[in-house]
Design a protein around this motif. Structure first.
Motif, PDB file in Angstrom:
ATOM      1  N   LEU A 227       0.848  -1.191   0.000  1.00 47.53           N
ATOM      2  CA  LEU A 227       0.000   0.000   0.000  1.00 47.53           C
ATOM      3  C   LEU A 227       0.882   1.239   0.000  1.00 47.53           C
ATOM      4  N   HIS A 228       0.597   2.179  -0.896  1.00 48.70           N
ATOM      5  CA  HIS A 228       1.369   3.421  -0.934  1.00 48.70           C
ATOM      6  C   HIS A 228       1.078   4.248   0.317  1.00 48.70           C
ATOM      7  N   ALA A 229       2.105   4.899   0.852  1.00 46.48           N
ATOM      8  CA  ALA A 229       1.961   5.661   2.087  1.00 46.48           C
ATOM      9  C   ALA A 229       0.918   6.774   1.972  1.00 46.48           C
ATOM     10  N   ASP A 230       0.771   7.352   0.786  1.00 51.87           N
ATOM     11  CA  ASP A 230      -0.238   8.403   0.617  1.00 51.87           C
ATOM     12  C   ASP A 230      -1.655   7.841   0.733  1.00 51.87           C
ATOM     13  N   ASP A 231      -1.861   6.618   0.251  1.00 47.38           N
ATOM     14  CA  ASP A 231      -3.148   5.958   0.469  1.00 47.38           C
ATOM     15  C   ASP A 231      -3.351   5.681   1.962  1.00 47.38           C
ATOM     16  N   MET A 232      -2.302   5.231   2.634  1.00 44.77           N
ATOM     17  CA  MET A 232      -2.402   4.966   4.068  1.00 44.77           C
ATOM     18  C   MET A 232      -2.790   6.226   4.831  1.00 44.77           C
ATOM     19  N   ALA A 233      -2.170   7.345   4.492  1.00 49.93           N
ATOM     20  CA  ALA A 233      -2.464   8.609   5.164  1.00 49.93           C
ATOM     21  C   ALA A 233      -3.917   9.016   4.952  1.00 49.93           C
ATOM     22  N   ASP A 234      -4.408   8.810   3.740  1.00 49.92           N
ATOM     23  CA  ASP A 234      -5.800   9.138   3.437  1.00 49.92           C
ATOM     24  C   ASP A 234      -6.738   8.258   4.258  1.00 49.92           C
ATOM     25  N   ALA A 235      -6.387   6.982   4.402  1.00 47.79           N
ATOM     26  CA  ALA A 235      -7.193   6.060   5.206  1.00 47.79           C
ATOM     27  C   ALA A 235      -7.196   6.479   6.675  1.00 47.79           C
ATOM     28  N   CYS A 236      -6.057   6.973   7.173  1.00 53.20           N
ATOM     29  CA  CYS A 236      -5.974   7.406   8.571  1.00 53.20           C
ATOM     30  C   CYS A 236      -6.948   8.539   8.864  1.00 53.20           C
ATOM     31  N   LEU A 237      -6.965   9.548   8.003  1.00 53.98           N
ATOM     32  CA  LEU A 237      -7.887  10.660   8.205  1.00 53.98           C
ATOM     33  C   LEU A 237      -9.329  10.178   8.083  1.00 53.98           C
ATOM     34  N   HIS A 238      -9.578   9.287   7.139  1.00 52.15           N
ATOM     35  CA  HIS A 238     -10.928   8.745   6.960  1.00 52.15           C
ATOM     36  C   HIS A 238     -11.388   8.018   8.229  1.00 52.15           C
ATOM     37  N   LEU A 239     -10.521   7.213   8.812  1.00 54.83           N
ATOM     38  CA  LEU A 239     -10.881   6.479  10.026  1.00 54.83           C
ATOM     39  C   LEU A 239     -11.136   7.422  11.190  1.00 54.83           C
ATOM     40  N   LEU A 240     -10.302   8.437  11.336  1.00 56.63           N
ATOM     41  CA  LEU A 240     -10.497   9.393  12.430  1.00 56.63           C
ATOM     42  C   LEU A 240     -11.845  10.105  12.323  1.00 56.63           C
ATOM     43  N   GLU A 241     -12.322  10.273  11.113  1.00 59.24           N
ATOM     44  CA  GLU A 241     -13.575  11.005  10.915  1.00 59.24           C
ATOM     45  C   GLU A 241     -14.791  10.102  10.714  1.00 59.24           C
ATOM     46  N   HIS A 242     -14.576   8.785  10.571  1.00 64.18           N
ATOM     47  CA  HIS A 242     -15.697   7.894  10.271  1.00 64.18           C
ATOM     48  C   HIS A 242     -15.794   6.645  11.131  1.00 64.18           C
ATOM     49  N   TYR A 243     -14.843   6.401  12.011  1.00 65.44           N
ATOM     50  CA  TYR A 243     -14.851   5.132  12.753  1.00 65.44           C
ATOM     51  C   TYR A 243     -14.585   5.344  14.230  1.00 65.44           C
ATOM     52  N   ASP A 244     -15.315   4.590  15.045  1.00 63.28           N
ATOM     53  CA  ASP A 244     -14.954   4.458  16.452  1.00 63.28           C
ATOM     54  C   ASP A 244     -15.306   3.059  16.911  1.00 63.28           C
ATOM     55  N   GLY A 245     -14.385   2.409  17.567  1.00 69.59           N
ATOM     56  CA  GLY A 245     -14.623   1.068  18.069  1.00 69.59           C
ATOM     57  C   GLY A 245     -13.346   0.472  18.620  1.00 69.59           C
ATOM     58  N   PRO A 246     -13.436  -0.577  19.431  1.00 70.11           N
ATOM     59  CA  PRO A 246     -12.252  -1.173  20.054  1.00 70.11           C
ATOM     60  C   PRO A 246     -11.394  -1.997  19.101  1.00 70.11           C
ATOM     61  N   SER A 247     -12.000  -2.525  18.037  1.00 70.88           N
ATOM     62  CA  SER A 247     -11.235  -3.371  17.119  1.00 70.88           C
ATOM     63  C   SER A 247     -10.271  -2.549  16.282  1.00 70.88           C
ATOM     64  N   GLN A 248      -9.045  -3.070  16.128  1.00 71.08           N
ATOM     65  CA  GLN A 248      -8.136  -2.475  15.152  1.00 71.08           C
ATOM     66  C   GLN A 248      -8.737  -2.651  13.767  1.00 71.08           C
ATOM     67  N   VAL A 249      -8.404  -1.734  12.838  1.00 70.68           N
ATOM     68  CA  VAL A 249      -8.938  -1.790  11.478  1.00 70.68           C
ATOM     69  C   VAL A 249      -7.803  -2.087  10.507  1.00 70.68           C
ATOM     70  N   ASN A 250      -7.963  -3.128   9.720  1.00 70.77           N
ATOM     71  CA  ASN A 250      -6.976  -3.447   8.689  1.00 70.77           C
ATOM     72  C   ASN A 250      -7.010  -2.398   7.583  1.00 70.77           C
ATOM     73  N   VAL A 251      -5.818  -1.986   7.128  1.00 70.20           N
ATOM     74  CA  VAL A 251      -5.723  -1.026   6.033  1.00 70.20           C
ATOM     75  C   VAL A 251      -4.831  -1.622   4.945  1.00 70.20           C
ATOM     76  N   GLY A 252      -5.413  -1.866   3.789  1.00 64.92           N
ATOM     77  CA  GLY A 252      -4.659  -2.442   2.679  1.00 64.92           C
ATOM     78  C   GLY A 252      -5.420  -2.292   1.382  1.00 64.92           C
ATOM     79  N   THR A 253      -4.952  -3.012   0.377  1.00 68.28           N
ATOM     80  CA  THR A 253      -5.571  -2.946  -0.946  1.00 68.28           C
ATOM     81  C   THR A 253      -6.527  -4.093  -1.197  1.00 68.28           C
ATOM     82  N   GLY A 254      -6.353  -5.179  -0.442  1.00 69.55           N
ATOM     83  CA  GLY A 254      -7.182  -6.362  -0.646  1.00 69.55           C
ATOM     84  C   GLY A 254      -6.644  -7.298  -1.714  1.00 69.55           C
TER      85      GLY A 254
END
Length: 341
Positions: A241-268
């Motif tokens: 996964l490109h770091a710029d995609d990872m950074a975009d996912a981080c901001l998305h999670l901060l604004e769209h997710y809350d929960g105790p489970s860790q969230v996998n971030v990848g391309t699939g």
């Protein structure tokens, strides 16, 4: 993923109570709040800073390790008292490839546990609103069913070549979960797959597989080498996964997710090490032979993340592997003189 969204605690609007009792409704972050990115000069941290600034955040702060040693508890607490961040991304870590992890397990365990413990404890003491802890896909069992789901955590033996680093990151996930339970903190964890991009570590001793291959093939082009020798068999499969995609996912999670489970971030999706080597050779223009030293370790046979949870939150990777490699090689060429060593 077999479990539905509600069990993970994500929110798509309205009032929200996570499965561990934390009451918080994710939404847009305050662009004028102080946002501390721990590890802001690294591969992930620098990408996060770029993404935050692009999104309009006006007070993103960071400290170089020479100015703030996060292994120093008193210094870390003093920094939080001075800057009073409202948001934190914990991307600071001691990282390395198979050889570095296998050679210095004490360093990888001790340094990372101290860094994350000091930052998380200081964030608790200074009432940080949102904190995102970044781990690594190596937290999952070596032989976890593929693709790896979030609930595979702690269900089997770790890959022995990087188990010390993995244990440190697992401790960080549990620290976040404990802060949620004990203090009601709306903090989250994300587990990225193999990352690459600008500001990666390209050193021969400490780099991960992709930057190591970029350097190796690029130097082979420069020297006119007839062949390049890579570690292992080339058969293990890896997701990148490109770091710029990872950074975009981080901001998305901060604004769209809350929960105790860790969230996998990848391309699939994943490729073999042999395939990635061939792609890199093509990008840098190497036409010689590639040989494989099968006496060297392969590491985990496959490490593909199940990204169903992240996809359900409305995020997918945008940068293709070939495009990401082209950008990374361009950055490497522009900075290669500073990367020698």
């Amino acid at each position: 993923m077999t479990s539905g969204p509600a069990s993970h605690g994500e929110s798509h609007g309205g009032s929200h109570v996570a499965s561990d009792g934390v009451e918080f409704t994710p939404g847009p972050l305050d662009r004028d709040a102080t946002f501390y990115v721990a590890g802001h000069r690294g591969l992930v941290g620098s990408a996060i800073v770029r993404r935050l600034e692009k999104a309009g955040f006006t007070h993103v702060v960071g400290r170089a390790s020479a100015d703030l040693d996060l292994k120093d508890r008193d210094a870390t607490f003093a920094f939080f008292a001075e800057t009073k961040p409202r948001y934190v991304v914990l991307a600071a870590a001691k990282v390395g490839g198979i050889m570095a992890n296998n050679t210095y397990p004490v360093d990888f365990l001790s340094d990372n546990v101290r860094i994350q413990t000091n930052v998380i404890d200081a964030a608790i003491a200074h009432d940080v609103e949102r904190l995102l802890f970044l781990g690594s896909s190596c937290i999952y069992p070596r032989l976890a069913p593929q693709p790896i789901r979030e609930d595979s955590l702690l269900t089997g033996h770790l890959e022995p070549t990087n188990d010390a680093y993995a244990i440190a990151k697992i401790a960080g996930i549990l620290h976040i979960q404990a802060a949620r339970r004990q203090y009601g903190k709306a903090w989250i964890s994300a587990m990225p797959t193999n990352l690459y991009g600008p500001n990666d570590n390209f050193s021969p001793q400490g780099s991960h597989v992709l930057p190591a291959l970029i350097r190796r093939y690029d130097e082979a082009v420069a020297s006119g080498a007839a062949s390049v020798t890579n570690w292992g068999t080339g058969t293990p499969r890896r997701e990148f996964l490109h770091a710029d995609d990872m950074a975009d996912a981080c901001l998305h999670l901060l604004e769209h997710y809350d929960g105790p489970s860790q969230v996998n971030v990848g391309t699939g999706s994943d490729v073999t090490i042999r395939e990635i080597a061939e792609t890199i050779a093509g990008v840098v223009g190497y036409g010689g032979r590639t040989e494989w030293d099968t006496t060297k370790p392969d590491g985990t046979p496959q490490k593909l993340l199940d990204v169903s949870l992240l996809t359900s939150l409305g995020w997918t990777a945008q940068i293709s592997l070939e495009e990401g490699l082209r950008r990374t090689v361009e950055w490497y060429h522009e900075n290669v003189e500073q990367l020698r060593g």
